[in-house]
Design an enzyme around this catalytic site. Structure first.
Site, PDB file in Angstrom:
ATOM      1  N   TYR A  17       0.824  -1.217   0.000  1.00 23.90           N
ATOM      2  CA  TYR A  17       0.000   0.000   0.000  1.00 23.90           C
ATOM      3  C   TYR A  17       0.857   1.266   0.000  1.00 23.90           C
ATOM      4  O   TYR A  17       0.646   2.172   0.814  1.00 23.90           O
ATOM      5  CB  TYR A  17      -0.928   0.023   1.230  1.00 23.90           C
ATOM      6  CG  TYR A  17      -1.745  -1.229   1.392  1.00 23.90           C
ATOM      7  CD1 TYR A  17      -2.868  -1.440   0.608  1.00 23.90           C
ATOM      8  CD2 TYR A  17      -1.382  -2.210   2.314  1.00 23.90           C
ATOM      9  CE1 TYR A  17      -3.610  -2.592   0.744  1.00 23.90           C
ATOM     10  CE2 TYR A  17      -2.125  -3.374   2.448  1.00 23.90           C
ATOM     11  CZ  TYR A  17      -3.241  -3.552   1.662  1.00 23.90           C
ATOM     12  OH  TYR A  17      -3.985  -4.691   1.803  1.00 23.90           O
ATOM     13  N   TYR A 144     -11.963  -7.835   6.779  1.00 24.43           N
ATOM     14  CA  TYR A 144     -10.787  -7.913   5.904  1.00 24.43           C
ATOM     15  C   TYR A 144     -10.478  -9.378   5.642  1.00 24.43           C
ATOM     16  O   TYR A 144     -10.372 -10.174   6.582  1.00 24.43           O
ATOM     17  CB  TYR A 144      -9.557  -7.221   6.526  1.00 24.43           C
ATOM     18  CG  TYR A 144      -8.355  -7.358   5.619  1.00 24.43           C
ATOM     19  CD1 TYR A 144      -8.247  -6.559   4.486  1.00 24.43           C
ATOM     20  CD2 TYR A 144      -7.382  -8.332   5.839  1.00 24.43           C
ATOM     21  CE1 TYR A 144      -7.182  -6.718   3.607  1.00 24.43           C
ATOM     22  CE2 TYR A 144      -6.321  -8.486   4.968  1.00 24.43           C
ATOM     23  CZ  TYR A 144      -6.221  -7.674   3.852  1.00 24.43           C
ATOM     24  OH  TYR A 144      -5.173  -7.844   2.980  1.00 24.43           O
ATOM     25  N   ASP A 245     -12.769 -17.031   8.909  1.00 27.93           N
ATOM     26  CA  ASP A 245     -11.419 -16.616   8.527  1.00 27.93           C
ATOM     27  C   ASP A 245     -10.647 -16.314   9.817  1.00 27.93           C
ATOM     28  O   ASP A 245     -10.802 -15.248  10.404  1.00 27.93           O
ATOM     29  CB  ASP A 245     -11.509 -15.378   7.621  1.00 27.93           C
ATOM     30  CG  ASP A 245     -10.144 -14.836   7.240  1.00 27.93           C
ATOM     31  OD1 ASP A 245      -9.134 -15.293   7.803  1.00 27.93           O
ATOM     32  OD2 ASP A 245     -10.093 -13.944   6.368  1.00 27.93           O
ATOM     33  N   LYS A 274      -1.027 -16.706   8.483  1.00 24.37           N
ATOM     34  CA  LYS A 274      -0.217 -15.811   9.324  1.00 24.37           C
ATOM     35  C   LYS A 274       0.663 -16.548  10.351  1.00 24.37           C
ATOM     36  O   LYS A 274       1.793 -16.867  10.049  1.00 24.37           O
ATOM     37  CB  LYS A 274      -1.101 -14.754   9.960  1.00 24.37           C
ATOM     38  CG  LYS A 274      -1.580 -13.748   8.900  1.00 24.37           C
ATOM     39  CD  LYS A 274      -2.045 -12.430   9.472  1.00 24.37           C
ATOM     40  CE  LYS A 274      -2.080 -11.350   8.409  1.00 24.37           C
ATOM     41  NZ  LYS A 274      -3.410 -10.994   7.945  1.00 24.37           N
TER      42      LYS A 274
HETATM   43  C1  PLP Z   1      -3.933 -11.045   6.621  1.00 25.42           C
HETATM   44  C2  PLP Z   1      -5.276 -11.605   6.462  1.00 25.42           C
HETATM   45  C3  PLP Z   1      -5.665 -12.241   5.265  1.00 25.42           C
HETATM   46  C4  PLP Z   1      -4.765 -12.328   4.059  1.00 25.42           C
HETATM   47  O1  PLP Z   1      -3.603 -13.058   4.302  1.00 25.42           O
HETATM   48  P1  PLP Z   1      -2.327 -12.831   3.351  1.00 25.42           P
HETATM   49  O2  PLP Z   1      -1.352 -13.860   3.821  1.00 25.42           O
HETATM   50  O3  PLP Z   1      -1.878 -11.423   3.590  1.00 25.42           O
HETATM   51  O4  PLP Z   1      -2.776 -13.040   1.948  1.00 25.42           O
HETATM   52  C5  PLP Z   1      -6.931 -12.776   5.208  1.00 25.42           C
HETATM   53  N1  PLP Z   1      -7.779 -12.687   6.243  1.00 25.42           N
HETATM   54  C6  PLP Z   1      -7.437 -12.102   7.405  1.00 25.42           C
HETATM   55  C7  PLP Z   1      -8.422 -12.059   8.525  1.00 25.42           C
HETATM   56  C8  PLP Z   1      -6.183 -11.515   7.544  1.00 25.42           C
HETATM   57  O5  PLP Z   1      -5.859 -10.897   8.686  1.00 25.42           O
END
Ligand code: PLP
Length: 430
Positions: A17, A144, A245, A274
């Site tokens: 970004y 997100y 997620d 992550k």
């Molecule tokens: C960071 C994140 C993603 C995306 O993961 P990347 O490894 O950056 O592609 C998806 N969902 C959530 C909740 C996130 O925090």
């Protein structure tokens, strides 16, 4: 790093970004150990970010390093099509064991966004296999889910600038951001808007996708577990899939191993990423129930149509496996509880500061929401001068340190934030 290296970086390398024409300054880091990042001029910064939720055990961890070194001696990579290998099997065994019992089948992917793409494709193929055309997703505002197209289509439309890609992004349904906060008493009407959306649209919906309890990059908001429980009930009533997620929240960050546990629910599809490799390598996983996997496999394609080149990368699996082994020794619970207590006592009083609109803490996450947006270059320089690495965005200054952080190092982070919110010049004029 030489001034020439930094000039090359500025002229030729994109950062997240960040403008290529007028980039924000970048700080050269040459090494990292424990909770310290070392700049090329020798300065040490205490890390408050865990490199975006990932480095939960700290940097340069001897056991994670050892796991990688050992695996490099065997093989760093081999294709996953028609081949399997011990690191993948060991990792998937651990994932199946530590996630809710109904989640039995694991798809390994290369990043969080791809895990979300996989989850959404799975939901589409699930309904196709059942002979129904369902292609819309219901999600929450302020969410997100990543930066690839399908993931972006379920991110908050404003925060992720859907207007830039208008006509290209599919139009999904956005429920209002959950209004009832984690710590507040549950308000019975807090899920009314959501229930109406289910009632009106369930026949066209493939799945609900959300971040359980903690909304991360879309606003760092913590909502009431009962809201999540209602969504699970509504998904059951209307027979919709629920995709959780947990890419940011997974592996202990919120005080539970998975945030779904706050609501005692099991999703049909779960995404993790992550912290999966302890912040060492890129790897993610999408887990599903047997029903979802079987249904997809019984469809026209006879399989799930996805298979990345680096699927199941042995090096990443080996280090993920060791990271989960460290977690399973269960020190994280006391560590996260201690971080939470210290964040509460150090950050909650900042509510009184003129620049501060709100402070919230959950598990090893501390958020100071300010009234004005930060001047990112100025506040970043201020934090570096204070010997800490904290990277705010918008009106959010937040901490999610490695679980191994000492009370002294954590105090350094919270003190730096307390000083920053006393400095009007670090915020943009409005
Ligand atoms: C960071 C994140 C993603 C995306 O993961 P990347 O490894 O950056 O592609 C998806 N969902 C959530 C909740 C996130 O925090």
């Amino acid at each position: 790093m030489t001034p020439d290296d930094l000039a090359f970086d500025r002229d030729h390398i994109w950062h997240p970004y960040t403008s290529m024409r007028d980039p924000l300054p970048c700080y050269p880091v040459v090494a990292a150990s424990g909770t310290q990042l070392q700049l090329s001029d020798g300065r040490q910064l205490t890390d408050g970010m865990s490199s975006w939720w990932a480095a939960i055990h700290g940097y340069n961890h001897p056991r994670l390093n050892q796991a990688m070194a050992q695996q490099i001696g065997q093989m760093s990579h081999v294709m996953f099509g028609g081949i399997t290998h011990p690191p993948a099997v060991a990792l998937c065994r651990q994932l199946v064991a530590m996630t809710p019992a109904a989640l039995e089948c694991v798809f390994l992917a290369d990043s969080g966004s791809v895990a979300v793409e996989v989850a959404m494709k799975m939901a589409l193929q699930y309904w196709q296999a059942r002979g129904e055309k369902r292609q819309r997703f219901l999600t929450l505002r302020n969410g997100y889910h990543g930066d690839t197209f399908a993931a972006m289509s379920v991110c908050d439309p404003q925060n992720s600038m859907h207007s830039l890609y208008q006509g290209y992004l599919p139009q999904h349904l956005f429920a209002p951001a959950p209004s009832c906060r984690f710590d507040d008493p549950w308000q019975p009407d807090a899920a009314d808007a959501l229930e109406q959306m289910f009632a009106r649209h369930h026949q066209e919906l493939a799945a609900v996708i959300l971040e359980p309890v903690v909304q991360g990059a879309g606003g760092m908001r913590f909502y009431h577990p009962h809201y999540l429980r209602r969504i699970r009930e509504l998904c059951d009533r209307y027979q919709l899939l629920l995709i959780a997620d947990e890419i940011a929240t997974g592996f202990g960050r919120t005080g539970k191993l998975f945030a779904c546990e706050h609501a005692e629910i099991t999703p049909d599809i779960l995404c993790v990423g992550k912290a999966l490799t302890g912040g060492t390598m890129t790897l993610s996983a999408t887990l599903t129930t047997r029903l979802v996997a079987d249904t997809i496999s019984g469809g026209a394609a006879g399989c799930f149509m996805h298979g990345p080149t680096f699927m199941g990368n042995p090096l990443a699996c080996a280090v993920a496996s060791e990271s989960l082994a460290i977690l399973n020794e269960n020190h994280w619970q006391a560590q996260v509880a201690a971080i939470e207590a210290q964040l509460r006592s150090a950050l909650l009083p900042l509510k009184a500061a003129a620049e501060v609109a709100d402070v919230r803490v959950l598990g090893a996450i501390g958020v100071v929401e300010t009234r004005r947006a930060v001047d990112i270059a100025a506040i970043q320089r201020f934090f570096v001068d204070q010997g800490v690495w904290i990277r705010p965005f918008g009106r959010l200054i937040y901490l999610m340190p490695p679980y191994v952080i000492t009370p002294q190092a954590l105090a350094q982070l919270t003190t730096a934030i307390a000083r920053a919110v006393d400095r009007p010049e670090l915020f943009l004029r409005q």
